[in-house]
Every structure is written in structure tokens, then in C-alpha cells.
Design a protein around this motif. Structure first.
Motif, PDB file in Angstrom:
ATOM      1  N   UNK A  31     -23.884 -22.088 -20.373  1.00 35.77           N
ATOM      2  CA  UNK A  31     -25.309 -22.059 -20.040  1.00 35.77           C
ATOM      3  C   UNK A  31     -25.999 -21.930 -21.158  1.00 35.77           C
ATOM      4  N   UNK A  32     -27.065 -22.373 -21.582  1.00 37.84           N
ATOM      5  CA  UNK A  32     -27.947 -22.011 -22.412  1.00 37.84           C
ATOM      6  C   UNK A  32     -29.190 -21.640 -21.854  1.00 37.84           C
ATOM      7  N   UNK A  80     -33.200 -14.267 -31.197  1.00 32.80           N
ATOM      8  CA  UNK A  80     -34.683 -14.550 -30.656  1.00 32.80           C
ATOM      9  C   UNK A  80     -34.398 -14.507 -29.001  1.00 32.80           C
ATOM     10  N   UNK A  81     -34.967 -15.498 -28.575  1.00 32.55           N
ATOM     11  CA  UNK A  81     -34.837 -15.486 -26.945  1.00 32.55           C
ATOM     12  C   UNK A  81     -33.959 -16.402 -26.645  1.00 32.55           C
ATOM     13  N   UNK A  82     -32.827 -16.789 -27.180  1.00 30.08           N
ATOM     14  CA  UNK A  82     -31.745 -17.689 -26.749  1.00 30.08           C
ATOM     15  C   UNK A  82     -30.506 -16.801 -26.397  1.00 30.08           C
ATOM     16  N   UNK A  83     -29.797 -17.177 -25.260  1.00 33.18           N
ATOM     17  CA  UNK A  83     -28.455 -16.446 -24.798  1.00 33.18           C
ATOM     18  C   UNK A  83     -27.610 -17.819 -24.332  1.00 33.18           C
ATOM     19  N   UNK A  84     -26.286 -17.135 -24.219  1.00 33.70           N
ATOM     20  CA  UNK A  84     -25.390 -18.063 -23.867  1.00 33.70           C
ATOM     21  C   UNK A  84     -24.307 -17.432 -22.792  1.00 33.70           C
ATOM     22  N   UNK A 141     -29.887 -24.364 -18.897  1.00 29.04           N
ATOM     23  CA  UNK A 141     -29.464 -25.558 -19.229  1.00 29.04           C
ATOM     24  C   UNK A 141     -27.962 -25.511 -19.161  1.00 29.04           C
ATOM     25  N   UNK A 142     -27.119 -25.927 -18.214  1.00 29.37           N
ATOM     26  CA  UNK A 142     -25.803 -25.821 -17.866  1.00 29.37           C
ATOM     27  C   UNK A 142     -24.878 -27.049 -17.898  1.00 29.37           C
TER      28      UNK A 142
END
Length: 173
Positions: A31-32, A80-84, A141-142
Motif C-alpha cells: 500500500x502507498x 515527505x508525506x509518502x509512506x509504504x 492505494x493498495x
């Protein structure tokens, strides 16, 4: 390699973990996570507040992992504001829903009382116009590798980009 703000694994470690899961040929979920309206929040409240928002995501991921104890989960901070989030497909949707739910429950605490009442903030957009921007939300988003097998990191990145774009079009996704 870790992200200096969150202490989560960074890009190199994320890529290595994704490759490991693809090479294992076993099913996995990826997932993003991306924050919607984060730039306006950061512009309005400042970088320290923006960091607190990022740390809120980190804290939620750690709490969900601690509380639900999902097996074989991996959390990374792209920047930034992006994780996985990577994990076993069993329980993956429930973990993601818990992340979304906790974020929605906690994010308003990072806003001033007036902005909470209004449901958002007035910010200047990229065209220099004042616009109303709702409270920051999280898009997730997965991908389930059983439903959409991927052969390599490049293909997974392309699919993730498509999913992120689609998720960002859905309000409150």
C-alpha cells in the motif's frame, strides 16, 4: 538507511524489501499512503506543524502494528508525506482500514479550533488564488499480489503510481 524524521526505513530499504517479497513468489500486499491537502496545511501552519502531521502518520502505523500485531508487516517512509506498507495479504485490508480510521480520528487535533469548525483552511493555490482546502485526509492505494501479480520493482512502481492517481481522485480516500 532510515528517514531522519520518522526513523522508518527509507527508499533503499523499501526497494530491497519489495524485491525480497517479489522474489519469494508468495502473496503479499503493498500500500502507498499519501496525504491529501498536505501542502496547504504545511504552508498555513509551517514546517514544524507539517513535521507533526508526518509524525502522526508514523505514530499511527506504529500503534496499528502494536495493537493488531499483523504478521510480516513492513513500514517505510519514502519521504515527505509518502509512506509504504507491505504485509501478508491476510488481514491487509483490515490493517489499512484501521490506519485510515485512526488518521481520520486524530488529524483534526493538529488544526486550530476555528479551522476544525470550518472543516478546513483558506490557502493560496499554485495560481495565486485563495481557495478553501478541507482537512488533510489520507489516500491509500493498495495492491494484492494475488489479484495483480508483479514481476519486478519497475512494474510494481508503475502500478502503484496508477493506483495513487486513482485514489487521489476519490474524495476522502
Amino acid at each position: 538507511e532510515v528517514n531522519p524524521l520518522t526513523g522508518f526505513p527509507g527508499n533503499g530499504s523499501i526497494k530491497q524489501e519489495i524485491r525480497r517479497r517479489i522474489d519469494s513468489k508468495g502473496p503479499f500486499g503493498v500500500a502507498y499512503l499519501d496525504l491529501d491537502n498536505f501542502k496547504g496545511y504545511n504552508d498555513r501552519y509551517g514546517f514544524d506543524a507539517g513535521d507533526r502531521m508526518i509524525l502522526l502518520v508514523r505514530d499511527i502505523l506504529e500503534a496499528v502494528d502494536r495493537d493488531l500485531k499483523p504478521p510480516e508487516f513492513f513500514y517505510g517512509h519514502i519521504g515527505g508525506d509518502d509512506f509504504v506498507v507491505l504485509g501478508c495479504v491476510e488481514g491487509f485490508p483490515e490493517v489499512l482500514e484501521e490506519i485510515r480510521s485512526r488518521f481520520d480520528d486524530q488529524v483534526c487535533a493538529l488544526y486550530a479550533e476555528e479551522d476544525r469548525r470550518e472543516g478546513g483552511i483558506e490557502v493560496v493555490n499554485r495560481s495565486g488564488e485563495w481557495v478553501f482546502q478541507p482537512i488533510v485526509s489520507i489516500s491509500i492505494a493498495a495492491l494484492d499480489s494475488r489479484r495483480r501479480p508483479v514481476a519486478d520493482l519497475r512494474e510494481l512502481s508503475e502500478v502503484a503510481a496508477e493506483l495513487k492517481k486513482a485514489a487521489k481522485r476519490i474524495p476522502g480516500s
